[in-house]
Motif scaffolding. Structure first.
Motif, mmCIF file in Angstrom:
data_model
loop_
_atom_site.group_PDB
_atom_site.id
_atom_site.type_symbol
_atom_site.label_atom_id
_atom_site.label_comp_id
_atom_site.label_asym_id
_atom_site.label_seq_id
_atom_site.Cartn_x
_atom_site.Cartn_y
_atom_site.Cartn_z
ATOM 1 N N ALA A 170 0.903 -1.312 -0.015
ATOM 2 C CA ALA A 170 -0.050 -0.057 -0.003
ATOM 3 C C ALA A 170 0.591 1.097 -0.051
ATOM 4 O O ALA A 170 0.578 2.199 -0.822
ATOM 5 C CB ALA A 170 -0.914 0.022 1.105
ATOM 6 N N ARG A 171 1.823 1.367 0.975
ATOM 7 C CA ARG A 171 2.836 2.353 0.743
ATOM 8 C C ARG A 171 3.461 2.480 -0.463
ATOM 9 O O ARG A 171 3.579 3.521 -1.074
ATOM 10 C CB ARG A 171 3.848 2.206 1.850
ATOM 11 N N ASP A 172 3.945 1.547 -1.350
ATOM 12 C CA ASP A 172 4.579 1.482 -2.693
ATOM 13 C C ASP A 172 3.629 2.195 -3.522
ATOM 14 O O ASP A 172 3.817 2.903 -4.452
ATOM 15 C CB ASP A 172 4.989 0.233 -3.020
ATOM 16 N N LEU A 173 2.268 1.739 -3.519
ATOM 17 C CA LEU A 173 1.365 2.114 -4.418
ATOM 18 C C LEU A 173 1.111 3.772 -4.213
ATOM 19 O O LEU A 173 1.153 4.485 -5.100
ATOM 20 C CB LEU A 173 -0.104 1.727 -4.042
ATOM 21 N N ASP A 178 2.523 8.984 -6.626
ATOM 22 C CA ASP A 178 3.045 10.562 -6.271
ATOM 23 C C ASP A 178 4.196 10.575 -7.202
ATOM 24 O O ASP A 178 4.296 11.587 -8.111
ATOM 25 C CB ASP A 178 3.614 10.473 -5.021
ATOM 26 N N ARG A 179 4.981 9.678 -7.521
ATOM 27 C CA ARG A 179 6.329 9.589 -8.168
ATOM 28 C C ARG A 179 6.008 9.824 -9.706
ATOM 29 O O ARG A 179 6.452 10.844 -10.569
ATOM 30 C CB ARG A 179 7.114 8.613 -8.209
ATOM 31 N N MET A 180 5.057 9.142 -10.164
ATOM 32 C CA MET A 180 4.218 8.999 -11.826
ATOM 33 C C MET A 180 3.736 10.278 -11.622
ATOM 34 O O MET A 180 4.011 10.961 -12.792
ATOM 35 C CB MET A 180 3.535 7.958 -11.641
ATOM 36 N N ASN A 181 2.979 10.803 -10.840
ATOM 37 C CA ASN A 181 2.220 12.089 -10.950
ATOM 38 C C ASN A 181 3.269 13.320 -11.095
ATOM 39 O O ASN A 181 2.915 13.935 -11.946
ATOM 40 C CB ASN A 181 1.322 12.418 -9.868
ATOM 41 N N ALA A 182 4.106 13.229 -10.234
ATOM 42 C CA ALA A 182 5.228 14.302 -10.480
ATOM 43 C C ALA A 182 5.853 14.311 -11.608
ATOM 44 O O ALA A 182 6.010 15.486 -12.181
ATOM 45 C CB ALA A 182 6.141 13.941 -9.248
ATOM 46 N N ALA A 183 6.251 13.239 -12.045
ATOM 47 C CA ALA A 183 6.736 12.913 -13.480
ATOM 48 C C ALA A 183 5.895 13.602 -14.592
ATOM 49 O O ALA A 183 6.409 14.171 -15.486
ATOM 50 C CB ALA A 183 7.347 11.556 -13.855
ATOM 51 N N THR A 184 4.652 13.531 -14.484
ATOM 52 C CA THR A 184 3.659 13.791 -15.496
ATOM 53 C C THR A 184 3.802 15.346 -15.232
ATOM 54 O O THR A 184 3.755 15.809 -16.515
ATOM 55 C CB THR A 184 2.106 13.278 -15.076
ATOM 56 N N THR A 185 3.791 16.147 -14.156
ATOM 57 C CA THR A 185 3.545 17.366 -14.126
ATOM 58 C C THR A 185 4.859 17.871 -14.914
ATOM 59 O O THR A 185 4.889 19.008 -15.459
ATOM 60 C CB THR A 185 3.629 17.729 -12.452
ATOM 61 N N ALA A 192 2.625 12.781 -21.847
ATOM 62 C CA ALA A 192 2.726 12.201 -20.398
ATOM 63 C C ALA A 192 1.614 11.439 -19.970
ATOM 64 O O ALA A 192 0.558 11.203 -20.662
ATOM 65 C CB ALA A 192 2.875 13.713 -19.400
ATOM 66 N N LEU A 193 1.743 10.632 -19.060
ATOM 67 C CA LEU A 193 0.738 9.822 -18.266
ATOM 68 C C LEU A 193 -0.562 10.563 -17.582
ATOM 69 O O LEU A 193 -0.074 11.718 -17.403
ATOM 70 C CB LEU A 193 1.437 8.968 -17.276
ATOM 71 N N PRO A 194 -1.671 10.108 -17.722
ATOM 72 C CA PRO A 194 -2.712 10.740 -17.244
ATOM 73 C C PRO A 194 -2.415 10.726 -15.695
ATOM 74 O O PRO A 194 -1.941 9.906 -15.085
ATOM 75 C CB PRO A 194 -3.713 9.676 -17.394
ATOM 76 N N ARG A 195 -3.011 11.805 -14.614
ATOM 77 C CA ARG A 195 -2.668 11.677 -13.403
ATOM 78 C C ARG A 195 -3.767 10.740 -12.855
ATOM 79 O O ARG A 195 -4.560 10.483 -13.020
ATOM 80 C CB ARG A 195 -3.195 12.997 -12.973
ATOM 81 N N ARG A 196 -3.048 9.837 -11.546
ATOM 82 C CA ARG A 196 -3.822 8.920 -11.090
ATOM 83 C C ARG A 196 -3.914 9.472 -9.561
ATOM 84 O O ARG A 196 -3.207 10.091 -9.139
ATOM 85 C CB ARG A 196 -3.003 7.888 -10.892
ATOM 86 N N PRO A 326 3.435 -0.760 -21.410
ATOM 87 C CA PRO A 326 4.528 -0.096 -22.281
ATOM 88 C C PRO A 326 4.441 1.370 -22.016
ATOM 89 O O PRO A 326 5.812 1.914 -22.185
ATOM 90 C CB PRO A 326 3.706 -0.127 -23.718
ATOM 91 N N THR A 327 3.555 2.025 -21.188
ATOM 92 C CA THR A 327 3.870 3.245 -20.646
ATOM 93 C C THR A 327 4.500 3.331 -19.320
ATOM 94 O O THR A 327 4.660 4.448 -18.682
ATOM 95 C CB THR A 327 2.454 3.982 -20.386
ATOM 96 N N PHE A 328 4.945 2.179 -18.698
ATOM 97 C CA PHE A 328 5.586 2.281 -17.271
ATOM 98 C C PHE A 328 7.029 2.798 -17.307
ATOM 99 O O PHE A 328 7.725 2.892 -18.237
ATOM 100 C CB PHE A 328 5.881 0.673 -17.153
ATOM 101 N N PRO A 329 6.974 3.949 -16.450
ATOM 102 C CA PRO A 329 8.017 4.845 -16.390
ATOM 103 C C PRO A 329 9.202 4.214 -16.008
ATOM 104 O O PRO A 329 9.059 3.201 -15.024
ATOM 105 C CB PRO A 329 7.905 6.070 -15.401
ATOM 106 N N ALA A 330 10.360 4.226 -16.545
ATOM 107 C CA ALA A 330 11.753 3.457 -16.377
ATOM 108 C C ALA A 330 12.070 3.649 -14.769
ATOM 109 O O ALA A 330 12.058 4.517 -14.192
ATOM 110 C CB ALA A 330 12.933 4.125 -17.001
ATOM 111 N N GLY A 331 12.500 2.798 -14.138
ATOM 112 C CA GLY A 331 12.483 2.269 -12.725
ATOM 113 C C GLY A 331 13.757 1.362 -12.584
ATOM 114 O O GLY A 331 14.437 1.059 -13.670
ATOM 115 N N LYS A 332 13.883 0.806 -11.317
ATOM 116 C CA LYS A 332 14.841 -0.232 -11.421
ATOM 117 C C LYS A 332 14.513 -1.489 -11.734
ATOM 118 O O LYS A 332 15.046 -2.580 -11.614
ATOM 119 C CB LYS A 332 15.233 -0.372 -9.744
#
Ligand SMILES: Nc1ncnc2c1ncn2[C@@H]1O[C@H](COP(=O)(O)OP(=O)(O)OP(=O)(O)O)[C@@H](O)[C@H]1O
Ligand SMILES: [Mg+2]
Length: 430
Positions: A170-173, A178-185, A192-196, A326-332
């Motif tokens: 849940a913490r990771d979600l 938040d990380r994805m939304n910040a990247a979108t902004t 950019a990805l839609p905001r979640r 395919p839209t998954f932002p690059a991570g580890k």
């Protein structure tokens, strides 16, 4: 006719019995404690040196911890901390007693997994952890199973679901969203990805605010910590489906892997996972975070069948993941998931049983070098310990027939030595 209310009533009766059993099996204050180890065990079974060499060194070097002498005996008895101090300070023939660990690597992660129930997963995970701790490694256990067998065995019986794998997910979600939304902004382009949105009902649980260390609990073994589980963590299986819907780009299967990436490389040497007997969000997180799969299986024909279907289902599930978003932002996260090793370990094996021997040969024919050479033998020591929630390492050999104890311990020691060999070989690949 019976409803949920009847089930709840039955459960409350059962809980009363559970606390009675715990009172019978744990020490009076209901906390588990670790026994001391005799100089015979420390010398011959733990350091694997001559008893007289060990005694001679203790006599010659008064700075070394000397253990305690019990009123009834001549032996000295050492705590785990004393054993570890001895291991750090003593050299035998100029050789260190410290266990090998490749320089500059993070802790090695092994998942004990099989979707077959009762295969011996929790027993194997518990014994490998205890053997590794006695060998000088610092161990983190992660209990992915809401049955919480491993957590109970390590003495954790009062766990809130916030601090389980469910909490980590849940913490990771929240954090990933938040990380994805910040990247979108931040992104200038229109691709950019839609905001979640994460609903308040989830944010207000406050899990996003938990610190890394909040999930890690100490145990009676000073060098073993655990991320425990509890019955309520079964909720993760329901919740995760909803969470995925809230943010379809969230790599739900990598939550625990990301969590473990946040540990210091040197915090632990070995991270061991106990998996639930089912394919689901928790077991996929375990498998995905693992460097090595350790697959225990009983010696019966039907168990061979279910182990075969386990690897089939796992292959399918991992293949599904390999095409993730395919839209998954690059991570580890690297796909497809690759393991440094995959091992099969036969459990509850009776060397005198023709069927068991035939099944072991069949395993070897099919899985070849992936099969551990030393199966774990069926032993009364472990059957008993199931009731006492203890490993053969925790049981004082004076409490049972010495021969039964030695045979059981020797079987788990051989399995551990082989496991350690696989870990050290695979460690270099990560
Ligand atoms: N080597 C052994 N000798 C005797 N009994 C064993 C041995 N290994 C496991 N058992 C017993 O078999 C039962 C199942 O073992 P365990 O709980 O480790 O399996 P599991 O795979 O974790 O089960 P689950 O799928 O429910 O999580 C337990 O009662 C345990 O005490
Ligand atoms: Mg289990």
């Amino acid at each position: 006719m019976y409803t949920h209310e009847d089930l709840a009533r039955l459960q409350s009766q059962s809980l009363k019995m559970q606390s009675w059993i715990r009172q019978q099996t744990f020490s009076p204050e209901n906390t588990k404690t670790l026994r001391r180890f005799s100089s015979w065990e420390v010398a011959e079974l733990i350091f694997r040196i001559n008893q007289s060499t060990f005694r001679g060194r203790l006599a010659a070097e008064p700075d070394l911890p000397g253990g305690e002498v019990e009123p009834d005996g001549r032996q000295r008895w050492f705590s785990l901390d004393e054993i570890n101090a001895l291991r750090r300070k003593m050299k035998i023939n100029r050789k260190s007693l410290m266990p090998p660990r490749p320089a500059g690597k993070r802790a090695f992660r092994a998942a004990v997994a099989n979707f077959k129930g009762g295969a011996g997963k929790s027993t194997v995970a518990l014994h490998l952890a205890h053997a590794a701790a006695l060998d000088g490694y610092r161990v983190l256990l992660v209990d992915f199973d809401p049955q919480a067998t491993l957590s109970h065995s390590m003495g954790l019986t009062d766990v809130a679901e916030d601090y389980t794998v469910w909490g980590i997910m849940a913490r990771d979600l929240i954090r990933e969203t938040d990380r994805m939304n910040a990247a979108t902004t931040g992104a200038a382009s229109g691709t950019a990805l839609p905001r979640r949105q994460i609903p308040a009902s989830i944010r207000d649980l406050g899990l996003g605010e938990l610190r890394h260390s909040d999930f890690i609990k100490p145990t009676a073994w000073s060098t073993i910590d655990i991320v425990p589980s509890c019955a309520n963590a079964a909720f993760v299986e329901f919740a995760s489906a909803q969470y995925r819907h809230l943010n379809p780009e969230w790599s739900f299967f990598a939550a625990v892997s990301r969590y473990l990436d946040g540990l210091g490389d040197d915090d632990y040497d070995l991270i061991l996972f106990d998996c639930p007997p089912a394919i689901g969000y928790q077991s996929m997180n375990a498998v995905f975070a693992a460097d090595m799969l350790y697959i225990p299986s009983g010696p019966g024909y039907w168990e061979y069948d279910s182990t075969t279907s386990f690897i089939g289902q796992l292959a399918e599930a991992l293949e599904d993941l390999s095409g993730f978003g395919p839209t998954f932002p690059a991570g580890k996260v690297t796909l497809p998931k690759a393991f440094a090793d995959i091992r099969f370990l036969m459990t509850r094996y009776e060397p005198g049983n023709d069927l068991h021997r035939a099944m072991f040969e069949a395993f070897r024919k099919v899985f070849g070098a992936h099969v551990a050479e030393h199966p774990i033998e069926m032993t009364r020591a472990v059957e008993q310990s199931g009731r006492f929630l203890s490993s053969v390492y925790e049981i004082d050999y004076r409490e049972m027939t010495r021969e039964t104890w030695r045979r059981a311990r020797a079987s788990f020691d051989r399995a551990y030595d082989e496991f350690k060999g696989s870990v050290i070989a695979a460690w270099d690949k990560i």
